[in-house]
Design a protein around this motif. Structure first.
Motif, mmCIF file in Angstrom:
data_model
loop_
_atom_site.group_PDB
_atom_site.id
_atom_site.type_symbol
_atom_site.label_atom_id
_atom_site.label_comp_id
_atom_site.label_asym_id
_atom_site.label_seq_id
_atom_site.Cartn_x
_atom_site.Cartn_y
_atom_site.Cartn_z
ATOM 1 N N LEU A 44 0.823 -1.208 0.000
ATOM 2 C CA LEU A 44 0.000 0.000 0.000
ATOM 3 C C LEU A 44 0.859 1.261 0.000
ATOM 4 O O LEU A 44 0.529 2.252 -0.665
ATOM 5 N N GLN A 45 1.957 1.227 0.741
ATOM 6 C CA GLN A 45 2.870 2.371 0.735
ATOM 7 C C GLN A 45 3.479 2.572 -0.648
ATOM 8 O O GLN A 45 3.615 3.706 -1.118
ATOM 9 N N ARG A 46 3.837 1.459 -1.327
ATOM 10 C CA ARG A 46 4.364 1.574 -2.688
ATOM 11 C C ARG A 46 3.302 2.144 -3.629
ATOM 12 O O ARG A 46 3.611 2.930 -4.525
ATOM 13 N N ALA A 47 2.054 1.732 -3.429
ATOM 14 C CA ALA A 47 0.977 2.246 -4.274
ATOM 15 C C ALA A 47 0.810 3.749 -4.080
ATOM 16 O O ALA A 47 0.632 4.500 -5.051
ATOM 17 N N GLU A 48 0.883 4.203 -2.832
ATOM 18 C CA GLU A 48 0.769 5.642 -2.564
ATOM 19 C C GLU A 48 1.913 6.408 -3.204
ATOM 20 O O GLU A 48 1.724 7.489 -3.778
ATOM 21 N N PHE A 49 3.129 5.842 -3.113
ATOM 22 C CA PHE A 49 4.285 6.516 -3.705
ATOM 23 C C PHE A 49 4.159 6.580 -5.221
ATOM 24 O O PHE A 49 4.422 7.618 -5.840
ATOM 25 N N LYS A 50 3.748 5.470 -5.859
ATOM 26 C CA LYS A 50 3.598 5.463 -7.304
ATOM 27 C C LYS A 50 2.487 6.419 -7.749
ATOM 28 O O LYS A 50 2.608 7.075 -8.786
ATOM 29 N N SER A 198 14.398 17.404 -22.625
ATOM 30 C CA SER A 198 14.843 18.719 -23.074
ATOM 31 C C SER A 198 15.305 18.671 -24.528
ATOM 32 O O SER A 198 15.858 17.671 -24.995
ATOM 33 N N ASN A 199 15.089 19.768 -25.236
ATOM 34 C CA ASN A 199 15.554 19.880 -26.619
ATOM 35 C C ASN A 199 16.991 20.392 -26.614
ATOM 36 O O ASN A 199 17.262 21.528 -26.243
ATOM 37 N N VAL A 200 17.917 19.526 -27.041
ATOM 38 C CA VAL A 200 19.328 19.907 -27.085
ATOM 39 C C VAL A 200 19.808 20.108 -28.520
ATOM 40 O O VAL A 200 21.012 20.218 -28.772
ATOM 41 N N GLY A 201 18.881 20.160 -29.463
ATOM 42 C CA GLY A 201 19.238 20.462 -30.843
ATOM 43 C C GLY A 201 19.993 19.376 -31.575
ATOM 44 O O GLY A 201 20.713 19.684 -32.534
ATOM 45 N N ASP A 202 19.841 18.117 -31.157
ATOM 46 C CA ASP A 202 20.579 17.050 -31.831
ATOM 47 C C ASP A 202 19.736 16.322 -32.878
ATOM 48 O O ASP A 202 20.241 15.438 -33.576
ATOM 49 N N GLY A 203 18.460 16.653 -32.981
ATOM 50 C CA GLY A 203 17.602 16.069 -34.000
ATOM 51 C C GLY A 203 17.151 14.648 -33.740
ATOM 52 O O GLY A 203 16.525 14.037 -34.616
ATOM 53 N N LEU A 204 17.425 14.103 -32.566
ATOM 54 C CA LEU A 204 17.020 12.740 -32.260
ATOM 55 C C LEU A 204 15.531 12.695 -31.888
ATOM 56 O O LEU A 204 14.958 13.687 -31.421
ATOM 57 N N VAL A 205 14.937 11.544 -32.101
ATOM 58 C CA VAL A 205 13.514 11.353 -31.799
ATOM 59 C C VAL A 205 13.375 10.968 -30.334
ATOM 60 O O VAL A 205 13.953 9.969 -29.884
ATOM 61 N N ARG A 206 12.614 11.779 -29.597
ATOM 62 C CA ARG A 206 12.385 11.506 -28.181
ATOM 63 C C ARG A 206 10.878 11.362 -27.949
ATOM 64 O O ARG A 206 10.202 12.301 -27.521
ATOM 65 N N GLU A 207 10.374 10.181 -28.226
ATOM 66 C CA GLU A 207 8.968 9.879 -27.993
ATOM 67 C C GLU A 207 8.899 8.713 -27.014
ATOM 68 O O GLU A 207 8.768 7.551 -27.381
ATOM 69 N N TRP A 208 9.027 9.064 -25.743
ATOM 70 C CA TRP A 208 9.070 8.043 -24.709
ATOM 71 C C TRP A 208 7.663 7.612 -24.334
ATOM 72 O O TRP A 208 6.746 8.429 -24.253
ATOM 73 N N ALA A 209 7.519 6.327 -24.068
ATOM 74 C CA ALA A 209 6.249 5.834 -23.533
ATOM 75 C C ALA A 209 6.088 6.359 -22.111
ATOM 76 O O ALA A 209 7.070 6.504 -21.374
ATOM 77 N N PRO A 210 4.860 6.684 -21.699
ATOM 78 C CA PRO A 210 4.662 7.165 -20.328
ATOM 79 C C PRO A 210 5.091 6.114 -19.329
ATOM 80 O O PRO A 210 4.921 4.907 -19.567
ATOM 81 N N PRO A 211 5.698 6.518 -18.217
ATOM 82 C CA PRO A 211 6.167 5.544 -17.232
ATOM 83 C C PRO A 211 5.018 4.734 -16.665
ATOM 84 O O PRO A 211 3.932 5.256 -16.410
ATOM 85 N N ALA A 212 5.282 3.448 -16.484
ATOM 86 C CA ALA A 212 4.250 2.564 -15.935
ATOM 87 C C ALA A 212 4.319 2.609 -14.412
ATOM 88 O O ALA A 212 5.009 1.815 -13.778
ATOM 89 N N PHE A 213 3.608 3.571 -13.818
ATOM 90 C CA PHE A 213 3.663 3.728 -12.366
ATOM 91 C C PHE A 213 2.966 2.563 -11.655
ATOM 92 O O PHE A 213 3.463 2.036 -10.688
ATOM 93 N N GLY A 214 1.788 2.179 -12.139
ATOM 94 C CA GLY A 214 1.113 0.991 -11.632
ATOM 95 C C GLY A 214 0.729 0.982 -10.173
ATOM 96 O O GLY A 214 1.012 -0.007 -9.487
#
Length: 249
Positions: A44-50, A198-214
């Motif tokens: 339950l404590q882990r659930a509250e933290f997540k 953050s955008n650092v101007g390197d042109g890389l694709v940063r499309e991260w999946a949302p974190p699975a807090f669960g």
């Protein structure tokens, strides 16, 4: 008279053994109940933290500084802000990463923090060139990188990591804590990887999946532990009652 004393002694000894077995069984059942209740409360404590992490991640602009000694489990999925100096010549590539159906790599460049430790930053995805000996290395601003924001995630902690065909063995099959530490040598390595936002101007694709807090997963685990504690308590009481009834009979 002698015969009566001899026959009663084994009976008394058997009664003592039965009482001892009953006491041990009851204590074992009680200890197991307490253990299950403790594990349920921890879940339950882990659930509250997540749940708190999920709320913080959803809030606009919410990012906290990463402390010098971060607890990987505590900061897993948290949005953090860091600053340091890019170690571009220590960049590594994670093979077999796809985007929109195209094969590519993730580009990881370590960041040297103020205390000298390394934080590996996953800068994003790049397509794999035809010649695998020419791995993509988009440029970065020189000097210190200020106020980089991203999500801290825990990489893998075991198994095998295969090296690729690069002369420096910088093409990895996955992100691995042990491999990161070997790559850093004597420098301390955070057991976390920053998925850069953050955008650092390197042109890389940063499309991260949302974190699975669960948090729901932890609540489900807590319910299972509480049900197991209730079952153990019921069986313990039933055993104690049956044992007492046998003694009375």
């Amino acid at each position: 008279m002698v015969v009566t004393q001899c026959s009663s002694a084994p009976a008394a000894s058997a009664s003592r053994r039965a009482s001892l077995r009953r006491a041990l069984a009851l204590l074992t059942g009680l200890a197991f109940c307490v253990l299950c209740l403790g594990l349920g409360r921890w879940q339950l404590q882990r659930a509250e933290f997540k749940a708190a992490l999920a709320a913080a991640h959803a809030a606009a602009g919410s990012a906290q500084p990463l402390p010098p000694s971060a607890d990987a489990a505590h900061y897993d999925g948290a949005r953090v802000v860091v600053s340091g100096k890019w170690l571009i010549d220590r960049t590594v590539w994670i093979d077999n990463r796809t985007h929109a159906g195209r094969a590519g790599v993730h580009v990881l460049t370590p960041l040297a923090l103020a205390d000298g430790s390394w934080l590996f930053v996953n800068r994003g995805w790049a397509p794999m060139p035809g010649d695998r000996r020419q791995l993509p290395l988009p440029s970065l601003p020189s000097g210190a990188a200020q106020a980089l924001i991203g999500v801290a995630v825990q990489p893998a902690t075991g198994g095998y990591t295969l090296a690729g065909g690069d002369a420096r063995d910088a093409l990895w099959s996955r992100i691995d804590v042990a491999q990161m530490q070997r790559w850093a040598g004597a420098a301390k390595v955070y057991p976390l990887v920053l998925q850069l936002e953050s955008n650092v101007g390197d042109g890389l694709v940063r499309e991260w999946a949302p974190p699975a807090f669960g948090p729901e997963k932890h609540r489900g685990y807590a319910l299972q532990w509480f049900l197991l504690a209730a079952l153990a308590a019921g069986l313990t009481l039933w055993f104690g009652w049956r044992s007492l009834r046998r003694d009375e009979a």
